[in-house]
Design a protein around this motif. Structure first.
Motif, PDB file in Angstrom:
ATOM      1  N   ARG A 284       0.845  -1.187   0.000  1.00  0.00           N
ATOM      2  CA  ARG A 284       0.000   0.000   0.000  1.00  0.00           C
ATOM      3  C   ARG A 284       0.885   1.243   0.000  1.00  0.00           C
ATOM      4  O   ARG A 284       1.387   1.670   1.031  1.00  0.00           O
ATOM      5  N   VAL A 285       1.116   1.798  -1.174  1.00  0.00           N
ATOM      6  CA  VAL A 285       1.879   3.035  -1.308  1.00  0.00           C
ATOM      7  C   VAL A 285       0.900   4.118  -1.749  1.00  0.00           C
ATOM      8  O   VAL A 285       0.402   4.070  -2.878  1.00  0.00           O
ATOM      9  N   PRO A 286       0.584   5.092  -0.901  1.00  0.00           N
ATOM     10  CA  PRO A 286      -0.432   6.091  -1.246  1.00  0.00           C
ATOM     11  C   PRO A 286      -0.079   6.844  -2.524  1.00  0.00           C
ATOM     12  O   PRO A 286       0.986   7.455  -2.619  1.00  0.00           O
ATOM     13  N   PRO A 287      -0.959   6.824  -3.534  1.00  0.00           N
ATOM     14  CA  PRO A 287      -0.722   7.583  -4.768  1.00  0.00           C
ATOM     15  C   PRO A 287      -1.327   8.980  -4.673  1.00  0.00           C
ATOM     16  O   PRO A 287      -2.364   9.191  -4.032  1.00  0.00           O
ATOM     17  N   PHE A 288      -0.691   9.931  -5.321  1.00  0.00           N
ATOM     18  CA  PHE A 288      -1.184  11.294  -5.454  1.00  0.00           C
ATOM     19  C   PHE A 288      -1.002  11.695  -6.915  1.00  0.00           C
ATOM     20  O   PHE A 288      -0.001  11.339  -7.539  1.00  0.00           O
ATOM     21  N   VAL A 289      -1.941  12.460  -7.449  1.00  0.00           N
ATOM     22  CA  VAL A 289      -1.811  12.962  -8.809  1.00  0.00           C
ATOM     23  C   VAL A 289      -1.571  14.459  -8.762  1.00  0.00           C
ATOM     24  O   VAL A 289      -2.353  15.209  -8.164  1.00  0.00           O
ATOM     25  N   LEU A 290      -0.471  14.897  -9.389  1.00  0.00           N
ATOM     26  CA  LEU A 290      -0.158  16.316  -9.517  1.00  0.00           C
ATOM     27  C   LEU A 290      -0.784  16.800 -10.812  1.00  0.00           C
ATOM     28  O   LEU A 290      -0.382  16.361 -11.894  1.00  0.00           O
ATOM     29  N   ALA A 291      -1.745  17.694 -10.720  1.00  0.00           N
ATOM     30  CA  ALA A 291      -2.479  18.013 -11.945  1.00  0.00           C
ATOM     31  C   ALA A 291      -3.294  19.286 -11.809  1.00  0.00           C
ATOM     32  O   ALA A 291      -3.533  19.792 -10.715  1.00  0.00           O
ATOM     33  N   THR A 292      -3.701  19.791 -12.966  1.00  0.00           N
ATOM     34  CA  THR A 292      -4.727  20.822 -13.068  1.00  0.00           C
ATOM     35  C   THR A 292      -5.650  20.423 -14.207  1.00  0.00           C
ATOM     36  O   THR A 292      -5.306  19.581 -15.037  1.00  0.00           O
ATOM     37  N   GLY A 293      -6.821  21.020 -14.267  1.00  0.00           N
ATOM     38  CA  GLY A 293      -7.727  20.786 -15.399  1.00  0.00           C
ATOM     39  C   GLY A 293      -8.051  19.328 -15.603  1.00  0.00           C
ATOM     40  O   GLY A 293      -8.585  18.646 -14.733  1.00  0.00           O
ATOM     41  N   ALA A 294      -7.709  18.809 -16.786  1.00  0.00           N
ATOM     42  CA  ALA A 294      -8.017  17.430 -17.138  1.00  0.00           C
ATOM     43  C   ALA A 294      -7.366  16.451 -16.180  1.00  0.00           C
ATOM     44  O   ALA A 294      -7.931  15.394 -15.865  1.00  0.00           O
ATOM     45  N   GLY A 295      -6.176  16.783 -15.692  1.00  0.00           N
ATOM     46  CA  GLY A 295      -5.499  15.905 -14.750  1.00  0.00           C
ATOM     47  C   GLY A 295      -6.271  15.756 -13.452  1.00  0.00           C
ATOM     48  O   GLY A 295      -6.272  14.689 -12.838  1.00  0.00           O
ATOM     49  N   ALA A 296      -6.929  16.822 -13.014  1.00  0.00           N
ATOM     50  CA  ALA A 296      -7.754  16.744 -11.811  1.00  0.00           C
ATOM     51  C   ALA A 296      -8.908  15.777 -12.013  1.00  0.00           C
ATOM     52  O   ALA A 296      -9.299  15.042 -11.098  1.00  0.00           O
ATOM     53  N   ARG A 297      -9.449  15.750 -13.222  1.00  0.00           N
ATOM     54  CA  ARG A 297     -10.542  14.817 -13.504  1.00  0.00           C
ATOM     55  C   ARG A 297     -10.033  13.367 -13.525  1.00  0.00           C
ATOM     56  O   ARG A 297     -10.756  12.446 -13.125  1.00  0.00           O
ATOM     57  N   VAL A 298      -8.804  13.165 -13.972  1.00  0.00           N
ATOM     58  CA  VAL A 298      -8.210  11.826 -13.937  1.00  0.00           C
ATOM     59  C   VAL A 298      -8.062  11.365 -12.486  1.00  0.00           C
ATOM     60  O   VAL A 298      -8.378  10.215 -12.148  1.00  0.00           O
ATOM     61  N   ALA A 299      -7.590  12.257 -11.624  1.00  0.00           N
ATOM     62  CA  ALA A 299      -7.454  11.915 -10.208  1.00  0.00           C
ATOM     63  C   ALA A 299      -8.803  11.540  -9.612  1.00  0.00           C
ATOM     64  O   ALA A 299      -8.909  10.570  -8.837  1.00  0.00           O
ATOM     65  N   ALA A 300      -9.835  12.287  -9.962  1.00  0.00           N
ATOM     66  CA  ALA A 300     -11.173  11.996  -9.438  1.00  0.00           C
ATOM     67  C   ALA A 300     -11.674  10.644  -9.924  1.00  0.00           C
ATOM     68  O   ALA A 300     -12.233   9.855  -9.152  1.00  0.00           O
ATOM     69  N   ALA A 301     -11.477  10.353 -11.208  1.00  0.00           N
ATOM     70  CA  ALA A 301     -11.977   9.106 -11.779  1.00  0.00           C
ATOM     71  C   ALA A 301     -11.309   7.880 -11.168  1.00  0.00           C
ATOM     72  O   ALA A 301     -11.930   6.822 -11.062  1.00  0.00           O
TER      73      ALA A 301
END
Length: 322
Positions: A155-172
């Motif tokens: 279990r390695v916590p993932p984080f997404v660094l993003a804005t715009g479309a990348g934020a939607r990828v993190a949400a999905a």
């Protein structure tokens, strides 16, 4: 407020890339003593003046030099790597330093076309970030035909660094979001709102988690805090006019040198949008930012020429919240 650190291993005038990397490791020990929650390192390729090119390697050195602070990447640029290899690298880190490793992931590719060509990737790879992210996470959950050892089952916590479309990828994908404030407060809030609205609970997170990344400079006077921003602001202006980041120079040297009108405009633009000032001024600005965004955490980055002044800034900030 939960505060963390992002260090980009910036080179300072009169020293080189090896010294910048050693400074990062020493800084991580100091950040741990001050009580910061995480210490993350970044990935940049072929950029003079930025030594952090191998974040998982540097993260291993940081984790070995510390004992409590969480250590991670801000971030590994997934389009530059095969997801299996990234999973294996973080699996090794988590195995060696259990319970302390974060997997921050970004979707940027090389700084200039020549670097992108050397890496063998282009903008289309960045557009396919969601597929790469899903594949990477699958190696930890055991959902891939190939098992990614030693990542499998960890279990390695993932984080997404993003804005715009990348934020939607993190949400999905149901993972925490790290978003920079440099694009403007309104744009950042719009992306965070979309992230929270589209968030799907996952094995990684049951609810949205937002980390705001911001440049923060604190000093005894507002003028001294502003001067902390000057070296990086000039490096940014230089990079946009000449294609490379110079080593960070002393503020007096930057302010005394002649600039073209374009350089002056970019320099002044690069000084805007950051949180800086006396402790009370910074506390007011950060409290406002966190209140507007309902952020769970602030990831602080401060690049300046004077390392002692930089550490004082982090010490003053820690004194406000930690």
């Amino acid at each position: 407020m939960r505060l963390s650190v992002l260090d980009r291993s910036r080179v300072r005038a009169g020293s080189g890339h090896p010294e910048a990397l050693r400074d990062t490791v020493a800084f991580a020990r100091q950040a741990e003593q001050l009580g910061y929650h995480r210490f993350w390192v970044s990935e940049h390729h072929g950029v003079p003046g930025v030594a952090g090119s191998a974040p998982t390697v540097l993260a291993a050195a940081v984790a070995a030099a510390t004992s409590r602070i969480r250590v991670g990447t801000g971030g590994v640029m997934l389009p530059n790597h095969q997801p299996l290899v990234v999973a294996e690298q973080f699996g090794v880190l988590e195995s060696l330093f259990p319970g302390r490793i974060d997997m921050g992931l970004g979707r940027s590719v090389g700084f200039i076309e020549a670097v992108r060509k050397a890496l063998g990737h282009d903008q289309e790879d960045a557009a396919d970030f969601g597929r790469g992210l899903a594949e990477l996470l699958g190696y930890f959950t055991g959902d891939r035909a190939v098992r990614g050892y030693p990542a499998d089952g960890l279990r390695v916590p993932p984080f997404v660094l993003a804005t715009g479309a990348g934020a939607r990828v993190a949400a999905a994908h149901g993972v925490p979001l790290v978003i920079g404030s440099f694009r403007g407060e309104d744009a950042m809030i719009d992306a965070i709102t979309a992230y929270r609205a589209g968030f799907r609970p996952s094995t990684w997170a049951e609810e949205p988690y937002v980390v705001i990344s911001s440049t923060v400079a604190v000093a005894d006077t507002a003028e001294d805090a502003w001067r902390l921003l000057v070296p990086e602001a000039w490096a940014m202006a230089h990079s946009r006019t000449r294609g490379d980041f110079p080593p960070l120079s002393a503020p007096d040297d930057v302010l005394a040198q002649p600039m073209t009108s374009r350089e002056r405009g970019l320099f002044e633009q690069s000084l805007r949008g950051h949180v800086h000032g006396t402790p009370s001024e910074v506390a007011k600005a950060l409290d406002h930012l966190v209140h507007r965004t309902a952020a769970d955490e602030v990831l602080v980055t401060t690049s300046t020429y004077d390392r002692a002044a930089m550490l004082d800034s982090y010490r003053l900030l820690a004194g406000l919240y930690l």
